[in-house]
Write an enzyme that holds these catalytic residues in place. Structure first.
Site, PDB file in Angstrom:
ATOM      1  N   SER A   9      31.591 112.864  32.556  1.00 61.62           N
ATOM      2  CA  SER A   9      30.312 112.216  32.246  1.00 61.62           C
ATOM      3  C   SER A   9      29.265 112.627  33.271  1.00 61.62           C
ATOM      4  O   SER A   9      29.462 112.424  34.479  1.00 61.62           O
ATOM      5  CB  SER A   9      30.464 110.692  32.301  1.00 61.62           C
ATOM      6  OG  SER A   9      29.174 110.108  32.429  1.00 61.62           O
ATOM      7  N   HIS A  34      30.216 114.782  28.443  1.00 60.59           N
ATOM      8  CA  HIS A  34      29.876 113.424  27.987  1.00 60.59           C
ATOM      9  C   HIS A  34      28.512 113.046  28.540  1.00 60.59           C
ATOM     10  O   HIS A  34      28.309 113.055  29.767  1.00 60.59           O
ATOM     11  CB  HIS A  34      30.953 112.445  28.485  1.00 60.59           C
ATOM     12  CG  HIS A  34      30.813 111.046  27.962  1.00 60.59           C
ATOM     13  ND1 HIS A  34      31.207 110.685  26.696  1.00 60.59           N
ATOM     14  CD2 HIS A  34      30.343 109.927  28.555  1.00 60.59           C
ATOM     15  CE1 HIS A  34      30.979 109.382  26.532  1.00 60.59           C
ATOM     16  NE2 HIS A  34      30.465 108.905  27.645  1.00 60.59           N
ATOM     17  N   ASP A  36      25.643 110.265  28.794  1.00 61.10           N
ATOM     18  CA  ASP A  36      25.426 108.824  28.667  1.00 61.10           C
ATOM     19  C   ASP A  36      23.954 108.474  28.550  1.00 61.10           C
ATOM     20  O   ASP A  36      23.214 108.513  29.536  1.00 61.10           O
ATOM     21  CB  ASP A  36      26.011 108.096  29.888  1.00 61.10           C
ATOM     22  CG  ASP A  36      27.519 108.003  29.821  1.00 61.10           C
ATOM     23  OD1 ASP A  36      28.181 108.320  30.829  1.00 61.10           O
ATOM     24  OD2 ASP A  36      28.034 107.619  28.757  1.00 61.10           O
ATOM     25  N   MET A  38      21.168 105.718  28.069  1.00 63.59           N
ATOM     26  CA  MET A  38      21.020 104.274  28.276  1.00 63.59           C
ATOM     27  C   MET A  38      19.546 103.892  28.158  1.00 63.59           C
ATOM     28  O   MET A  38      18.688 104.597  28.685  1.00 63.59           O
ATOM     29  CB  MET A  38      21.536 103.890  29.662  1.00 63.59           C
ATOM     30  CG  MET A  38      23.001 104.226  29.861  1.00 63.59           C
ATOM     31  SD  MET A  38      23.548 103.716  31.515  1.00 63.59           S
ATOM     32  CE  MET A  38      25.238 104.320  31.468  1.00 63.59           C
ATOM     33  N   HIS A  67      26.800 109.714  24.077  1.00 59.09           N
ATOM     34  CA  HIS A  67      27.178 108.297  23.998  1.00 59.09           C
ATOM     35  C   HIS A  67      25.917 107.458  24.081  1.00 59.09           C
ATOM     36  O   HIS A  67      25.306 107.362  25.160  1.00 59.09           O
ATOM     37  CB  HIS A  67      28.136 107.993  25.172  1.00 59.09           C
ATOM     38  CG  HIS A  67      28.551 106.570  25.252  1.00 59.09           C
ATOM     39  ND1 HIS A  67      29.183 106.067  26.370  1.00 59.09           N
ATOM     40  CD2 HIS A  67      28.461 105.538  24.383  1.00 59.09           C
ATOM     41  CE1 HIS A  67      29.448 104.776  26.175  1.00 59.09           C
ATOM     42  NE2 HIS A  67      29.021 104.437  24.965  1.00 59.09           N
ATOM     43  N   MET A  69      24.056 104.234  24.447  1.00 57.41           N
ATOM     44  CA  MET A  69      24.095 102.841  24.828  1.00 57.41           C
ATOM     45  C   MET A  69      22.668 102.319  24.655  1.00 57.41           C
ATOM     46  O   MET A  69      21.950 102.037  25.630  1.00 57.41           O
ATOM     47  CB  MET A  69      24.607 102.671  26.265  1.00 57.41           C
ATOM     48  CG  MET A  69      26.103 102.934  26.352  1.00 57.41           C
ATOM     49  SD  MET A  69      26.669 103.397  27.983  1.00 57.41           S
ATOM     50  CE  MET A  69      26.292 105.150  27.945  1.00 57.41           C
ATOM     51  N   MET A 138      35.674 101.499  25.348  1.00 56.63           N
ATOM     52  CA  MET A 138      35.130 101.281  26.687  1.00 56.63           C
ATOM     53  C   MET A 138      36.168 100.552  27.532  1.00 56.63           C
ATOM     54  O   MET A 138      36.697  99.515  27.109  1.00 56.63           O
ATOM     55  CB  MET A 138      33.847 100.456  26.628  1.00 56.63           C
ATOM     56  CG  MET A 138      32.680 101.092  25.888  1.00 56.63           C
ATOM     57  SD  MET A 138      32.214 102.708  26.503  1.00 56.63           S
ATOM     58  CE  MET A 138      31.747 102.294  28.189  1.00 56.63           C
ATOM     59  N   ASP A 173      36.633 105.530  27.888  1.00 49.35           N
ATOM     60  CA  ASP A 173      35.416 105.697  28.683  1.00 49.35           C
ATOM     61  C   ASP A 173      35.243 104.584  29.725  1.00 49.35           C
ATOM     62  O   ASP A 173      34.941 103.451  29.401  1.00 49.35           O
ATOM     63  CB  ASP A 173      34.202 105.710  27.720  1.00 49.35           C
ATOM     64  CG  ASP A 173      32.951 106.168  28.406  1.00 49.35           C
ATOM     65  OD1 ASP A 173      31.877 106.099  27.783  1.00 49.35           O
ATOM     66  OD2 ASP A 173      33.030 106.589  29.575  1.00 49.35           O
TER      67      ASP A 173
HETATM   68  C1  DX5 Z   1      29.418 103.774  31.420  1.00 50.62           C
HETATM   69  C2  DX5 Z   1      29.475 105.157  30.766  1.00 50.62           C
HETATM   70  C3  DX5 Z   1      30.677 105.944  31.218  1.00 50.62           C
HETATM   71  C4  DX5 Z   1      30.660 106.228  32.735  1.00 50.62           C
HETATM   72  C5  DX5 Z   1      32.020 106.676  33.186  1.00 50.62           C
HETATM   73  O1  DX5 Z   1      28.492 102.966  30.747  1.00 50.62           O
HETATM   74  O2  DX5 Z   1      29.511 105.051  29.359  1.00 50.62           O
HETATM   75  O3  DX5 Z   1      30.741 107.178  30.495  1.00 50.62           O
HETATM   76  O4  DX5 Z   1      29.710 107.224  33.007  1.00 50.62           O
HETATM   77  O5  DX5 Z   1      31.962 106.785  34.602  1.00 50.62           O
HETATM   78  P1  DX5 Z   1      33.309 106.493  35.445  1.00 50.62           P
HETATM   79  O6  DX5 Z   1      34.322 107.512  34.946  1.00 50.62           O
HETATM   80  O7  DX5 Z   1      32.895 106.725  36.874  1.00 50.62           O
HETATM   81  O8  DX5 Z   1      33.715 105.084  35.140  1.00 50.62           O
HETATM   82 ZN    ZN Z   2      29.949 106.932  28.307  1.00 47.19          ZN
END
Ligand code: DX5
Ligand code: ZN
Length: 217
Positions: A9, A34, A36, A38, A67, A69, A138, A173
């Site tokens: 990620s 990956h 993320d 947000m 991903h 969010m 998750m 994840d």
């Molecule tokens: C959290 C993200 C994950 C995160 C994982 O909201 O969706 O993808 O980046 O990071 P680690 O592996 O450090 O938990």
């Molecule tokens: Zn993620």
């Protein structure tokens, strides 16, 4: 046989060097990248949007696994298709019409993903399986990297059971590292997202550390 895919990620990468970081993790063995997204609304953090993801695209040689969010999702699906997302994952908790969202993601030519927060039961995807390419479980409450793993092996086994022989990936994840990876792999996961466990101790100057970290997962 390493049928398990590792999806680093970039939330844990250097935010001033995404292009180089993506090239570094892919040269060091990443199977997927990956990404993320947000929005500071669905989760208490804000990262980047479609324009940034589009800028990442030329650097990604493998699979760009986006991903979301964010809530709502539907108004942004075409923007992420245009940005070049290969997999676009929406949270089942992001709104009342996840079924339509998954139809729209596939309709826009991407692989569809549905993500479940730790508190959401596996049954939430029972009527979505024919519209889903990736179920993202998750194992932290979303918003940040480097959090502690929440054991969801029971949910993963239940999902494996529900999925049967459908070609659906189970992606894990959050908090995946050399200790927790075997647990989720044994329970039936086949794609492991890892942010802090991959990027820790490395840099674009020392990408070999990323390779070591990936091999240790
Ligand atoms: C959290 C993200 C994950 C995160 C994982 O909201 O969706 O993808 O980046 O990071 P680690 O592996 O450090 O938990
Ligand atoms: Zn993620």
């Amino acid at each position: 046989d390493r049928s398990i895919k590792i999806a680093p990620s970039i939330l844990s990468a250097d935010f001033a060097n995404f292009g180089q970081e993506i090239q570094a993790i892919e040269s060091q063995g990443a199977d997927w990248v990956h990404v993320d997204v947000m929005d500071g609304h669905f989760v208490p953090n804000l990262t980047f949007g479609p324009q940034a993801v589009k800028a990442f695209r030329p650097h990604v040689k493998t699979v760009m696994d986006v991903h979301l969010m964010i809530a709502p999702v539907d108004p942004y699906i075409d923007a992420y298709a245009d940005a070049g997302a290969d997999v676009l994952t929406a949270h089942v908790e992001a709104g009342p019409h996840i079924h339509r969202t998954l139809q729209a993601i596939r309709g826009a030519g991407m692989m569809s993903g549905v993500a479940l927060n730790p508190g959401t039961p596996a049954e939430a995807v029972a009527h979505l399986l024919d519209l889903t390419d990736v179920v993202c479980v998750m194992t932290v409450n979303p918003g940040f990297g480097g959090q502690k793993f929440i054991d969801m092996t029971g949910k993963i086994r239940a999902l494996r059971e529900m999925i049967g022989d459908r070609p659906i990936h189970i992606e894990i994840d959050g908090g995946v590292d050399p200790k927790t990876a075997p647990l989720v792999a044994e329970a039936g996961a086949d794609v492991l997202v890892a942010g802090s466990a991959v990027f820790r101790g490395g840099s674009v100057e020392h990408p070999e550390v990323y390779g070591e970290n990936i091999r240790n997962i």
